[in-house]
Design an enzyme around this catalytic site. Structure first.
Site, PDB file in Angstrom:
ATOM      1  CG  ASP A  91      -1.935   7.552   0.354  1.00 11.22           C
ATOM      2  OD1 ASP A  91      -1.087   8.456   0.288  1.00 11.22           O
ATOM      3  OD2 ASP A  91      -2.703   7.263  -0.573  1.00 11.22           O
TER       4      ASP A  91
ATOM      5  CG  ASP B 107      -1.571   1.269   1.518  1.00 11.62           C
ATOM      6  OD1 ASP B 107      -2.215   1.767   0.583  1.00 11.62           O
ATOM      7  OD2 ASP B 107      -1.486   1.789   2.657  1.00 11.62           O
TER       8      ASP B 107
END
Ligand code: XBP
Ligand code: MG
Length: 253
Positions: free
Chosen positions: A15, A13
């Site tokens: 953020d 991922d």
């Protein structure tokens, strides 16, 4: 008992996982967008944390607009305002990054490098837009950053935002591997849910906004990638590829 598959890829991922982009980047940029649009709206750190429950910056601001008495009344105008604010936010985000406002979380530069050297491929599965990667990744990984990743899946590839697993399905398809051959790295409950819905084992590196969140179904939950691993088969002062392989194996047997 199913046979353990080798770990062939790490899917990260962006953020909150690679950097604290939510608190220090997107939040700050949203506030600049509000001001540039002539709105006296402001998201302080805890308020933005509550709105983070809605995945996707445009979806987040669109939901917020519905709570404001001073927002336009017509749905079409609200949609247009959300789109305008989101565009401004992304431009402001690139400025924040350019000004050096965001740096990699602990272990984020070390572990992917070590993985590639040992033949484990890297991929990205994120709810954010490609433009935000183009702004952030040269700062984190240097100019030739794209060559480090075998698959990149972002908002433009997967309109159904996390916790929907779509972005992980796209990443796995582009890698050409099965979910059982990869390990996801996430920081949020929605990200973990997306990975698990895609049948991936998932390591959670808690980010600032999710220090106290529950992470049901995570293979392990740690503060960051430089933490000492405490699961069976892992050794050493920091999480290394051997520890990730051991974690992946425990989820597969
Ligand atoms: C990230 C998001 C994104 C960012 C902002 O979630 O939800 O919406 O907050 O980016 P995850 P955009 O880390 O789970 O992928 O404004 O580009 O959506
Ligand atoms: Mg995240």
């Amino acid at each position: 008992m199913s046979k353990t598959k080798a770990l062939r890829a790490l899917i990260f991922d962006v953020d909150g996982t690679l950097a604290e982009t939510e608190r220090d980047g997107h939040r700050v940029a949203f506030n600049r967008a509000f001001a540039a649009q002539g709105l006296d709206w402001h998201w302080d750190v805890p308020t933005y944390g509550r709105w983070l429950r809605i995945s996707g910056g445009r979806e987040r601001i669109r939901a917020y607009i519905d709570t404001r008495d001073d927002a336009p009344v017509e749905t079409s105008e609200r949609d247009a305002l959300a789109a305008a604010l989101h565009r401004r936010k992304n431009r402001a985000y690139a400025d924040v990054v350019e000004q050096g406002g965001i740096s990699a979380r602990r272990g984020v530069l070390r572990l992917p490098e070590a993985s590639v050297n040992e033949g484990v491929r890297l991929a990205i599965a994120t709810t954010t837009g490609r433009g935000n990667l183009d702004a952030l990744f040269p700062r984190l990984f240097g100019k030739g950053w794209e060559t480090r990743f075998d698959a990149i899946a972002c908002a433009e590839d997967a309109p159904n935002k996390k916790p929907d697993p779509q972005v992980y399905h796209v990443a796995l398809h582009r890698l050409g591997i099965d979910a059982s051959e990869a390990l996801a790295v996430e920081d949020s409950p929605a990200g973990l849910a997306a990975a698990r819905h895609a049948h991936l084992a998932c390591l959670v590196t808690r980010s600032a906004y999710f220090r106290r969140a529950a992470f049901p179904g995570a293979a392990a939950v740690v503060d960051d990638l430089d933490t000492a691993p405490d699961w069976p088969g892992a050794r050493g002062p920091r999480i290394g590829l051997d520890a990730l392989r051991a974690l992946h194996a425990t989820m597969r047997v």
